[in-house]
Design a protein around this motif. Structure first.
Motif, PDB file in Angstrom:
ATOM      1  N   LEU A 211      48.578  15.256  51.742  1.00 38.04           N
ATOM      2  CA  LEU A 211      48.121  16.354  50.891  1.00 38.04           C
ATOM      3  C   LEU A 211      47.243  17.294  51.700  1.00 38.04           C
ATOM      4  O   LEU A 211      46.617  16.921  52.689  1.00 38.04           O
ATOM      5  CB  LEU A 211      47.380  15.834  49.655  1.00 38.04           C
ATOM      6  N   PHE A 212      47.260  18.556  51.256  1.00 35.20           N
ATOM      7  CA  PHE A 212      46.468  19.596  51.881  1.00 35.20           C
ATOM      8  C   PHE A 212      45.191  19.816  51.077  1.00 35.20           C
ATOM      9  O   PHE A 212      45.245  20.023  49.868  1.00 35.20           O
ATOM     10  CB  PHE A 212      47.257  20.909  51.933  1.00 35.20           C
ATOM     11  N   LEU A 213      44.050  19.766  51.744  1.00 35.93           N
ATOM     12  CA  LEU A 213      42.779  20.003  51.092  1.00 35.93           C
ATOM     13  C   LEU A 213      42.471  21.494  51.181  1.00 35.93           C
ATOM     14  O   LEU A 213      42.130  22.011  52.241  1.00 35.93           O
ATOM     15  CB  LEU A 213      41.675  19.195  51.785  1.00 35.93           C
ATOM     16  N   ALA A 214      42.618  22.192  50.078  1.00 29.57           N
ATOM     17  CA  ALA A 214      42.396  23.636  50.051  1.00 29.57           C
ATOM     18  C   ALA A 214      41.931  24.035  48.657  1.00 29.57           C
ATOM     19  O   ALA A 214      41.991  23.237  47.713  1.00 29.57           O
ATOM     20  CB  ALA A 214      43.670  24.399  50.420  1.00 29.57           C
ATOM     21  N   GLN A 215      41.443  25.273  48.517  1.00 29.49           N
ATOM     22  CA  GLN A 215      40.975  25.746  47.224  1.00 29.49           C
ATOM     23  C   GLN A 215      42.094  25.657  46.199  1.00 29.49           C
ATOM     24  O   GLN A 215      43.221  26.068  46.455  1.00 29.49           O
ATOM     25  CB  GLN A 215      40.474  27.178  47.332  1.00 29.49           C
ATOM     26  N   LEU A 216      41.751  25.123  45.045  1.00 33.09           N
ATOM     27  CA  LEU A 216      42.750  24.903  44.010  1.00 33.09           C
ATOM     28  C   LEU A 216      43.269  26.214  43.444  1.00 33.09           C
ATOM     29  O   LEU A 216      44.471  26.468  43.402  1.00 33.09           O
ATOM     30  CB  LEU A 216      42.139  24.052  42.899  1.00 33.09           C
ATOM     31  N   LEU A 217      42.365  27.063  43.004  1.00 36.80           N
ATOM     32  CA  LEU A 217      42.680  28.357  42.405  1.00 36.80           C
ATOM     33  C   LEU A 217      41.521  29.301  42.682  1.00 36.80           C
ATOM     34  O   LEU A 217      40.459  28.867  43.131  1.00 36.80           O
ATOM     35  CB  LEU A 217      42.880  28.203  40.885  1.00 36.80           C
ATOM     36  N   PRO A 218      41.665  30.598  42.427  1.00 39.30           N
ATOM     37  CA  PRO A 218      40.544  31.525  42.592  1.00 39.30           C
ATOM     38  C   PRO A 218      39.334  31.062  41.783  1.00 39.30           C
ATOM     39  O   PRO A 218      39.484  30.469  40.705  1.00 39.30           O
ATOM     40  CB  PRO A 218      41.094  32.851  42.054  1.00 39.30           C
ATOM     41  N   PRO A 219      38.123  31.311  42.274  1.00 37.02           N
ATOM     42  CA  PRO A 219      36.914  30.808  41.603  1.00 37.02           C
ATOM     43  C   PRO A 219      36.784  31.250  40.149  1.00 37.02           C
ATOM     44  O   PRO A 219      36.196  30.525  39.340  1.00 37.02           O
ATOM     45  CB  PRO A 219      35.775  31.378  42.459  1.00 37.02           C
ATOM     46  N   ASP A 220      37.309  32.428  39.786  1.00 37.93           N
ATOM     47  CA  ASP A 220      37.147  32.910  38.421  1.00 37.93           C
ATOM     48  C   ASP A 220      38.361  32.605  37.544  1.00 37.93           C
ATOM     49  O   ASP A 220      38.481  33.133  36.444  1.00 37.93           O
ATOM     50  CB  ASP A 220      36.864  34.418  38.400  1.00 37.93           C
ATOM     51  N   ALA A 221      39.262  31.740  38.012  1.00 35.89           N
ATOM     52  CA  ALA A 221      40.391  31.312  37.182  1.00 35.89           C
ATOM     53  C   ALA A 221      39.928  30.262  36.177  1.00 35.89           C
ATOM     54  O   ALA A 221      38.882  29.632  36.337  1.00 35.89           O
ATOM     55  CB  ALA A 221      41.506  30.753  38.055  1.00 35.89           C
TER      56      ALA A 221
END
Length: 261
Positions: A211-221
């Motif tokens: 798995l890739f560890l990265a931001q799930l969605l934009p902060p204001d989603a």
């Protein structure tokens, strides 16, 4: 060459729902490859031990042509512990993790069954529902506490969205979908989790998952359950805990997660 190697080793083709199935292989090279690479370097790892090593090292060691690629050593320097998650997936130390399910099968079909079983157990089953077949009575903690409750915590969002729910009982049908949205606009993303059946012997198959560890969605989603209820995104600590639980082979939620104040 490194991108080609990563594609052949970890990558997949097709829709998000295929979870990385659909591989290409390098069966012949004409001419000389750059940076000291050979066709053998582009072949998949031959044994379970080789796949285990990749699960923690990311890249093969030694990496062919590291100096020609501008690196002083076989790996780029790991990211500092306090560095925030990258905005996009990155095949790099600290932002990637993998492991072998370590339950060898004697055929590709049995390995695929294992992949589906382990993924269902982690993503859909209750902590007490670990059997070979889905339980007909047990509902997941999210079903009880979020879909039919008032809790807004939803760490299962860390494994790809949207998430659908369905039940049919007593002649009544219930459907619900949890979707990410930015304002009123729906968002889509691929799951950070990949599953790949790998051949580890003449008649032996296993499953490698990463798995890739990265931001799930934009902060204001936000997350929205069909019917209008808004949910906040899981905090980064819950997201990383969910990822670590998959890698460690643990249940996706602590047993008392929804009983905490």
């Amino acid at each position: 060459m490194l991108a080609l190697w990563a594609w052949l080793t970890y990558g997949g083709l097709g829709a998000r729902t295929r979870r990385g199935f659909g591989q290409l292989g390098c069966t012949g090279v004409r001419g000389e490859l750059p940076c000291g690479w050979t066709q053998e370097h582009l072949a998949p790892p031959p044994t379970a031990d080789d796949w285990h090593a990749l699960g923690s090292d990311v890249y093969p060691s030694p990496l062919p042509g590291a100096a020609a690629l501008g690196w002083a050593g076989p790996l780029p320097a790991p990211a500092p512990e306090n560095e925030p998650l990258p905005q996009i997936p990155a095949l790099a130390p600290r932002w990637w993790a993998g492991f072998v399910l370590d339950e060898p099968a004697d055929s590709l079909g049995r390995a695929l069954h294992l992949a589906g079983l382990r993924w269902r157990q982690f993503r859909a089953a209750d902590a007490d529902d670990r059997g070979d077949k889905p339980s007909q009575s047990t509902r997941s903690p999210e079903w009880r506490n979020v879909i039919h409750g008032t809790d807004s915590r939803y760490p299962i969002a860390a494994f790809g969205l949207p998430v659908g729910y369905f039940s049919h009982s007593g002649g009544r049908t219930f459907k619900a979908t949890v979707d990410p949205k930015l304002g009123d606009e729906p968002l889509r993303r691929a799951s950070p989790v990949w599953l790949r059946p790998v051949q580890v012997g003449p008649h032996a198959w296993d499953v490698f998952t990463h798995l890739f560890l990265a931001q799930l969605l934009p902060p204001d989603a936000t997350l929205q359950v069909s019917g209008g209820t808004r949910r906040t995104l899981p905090p980064p600590a819950d997201v990383e805990d969910a990822w670590n639980r998959w890698i460690d082979g643990a249940p996706r939620l602590p047993h008392d997660y929804y009983r905490r104040s």
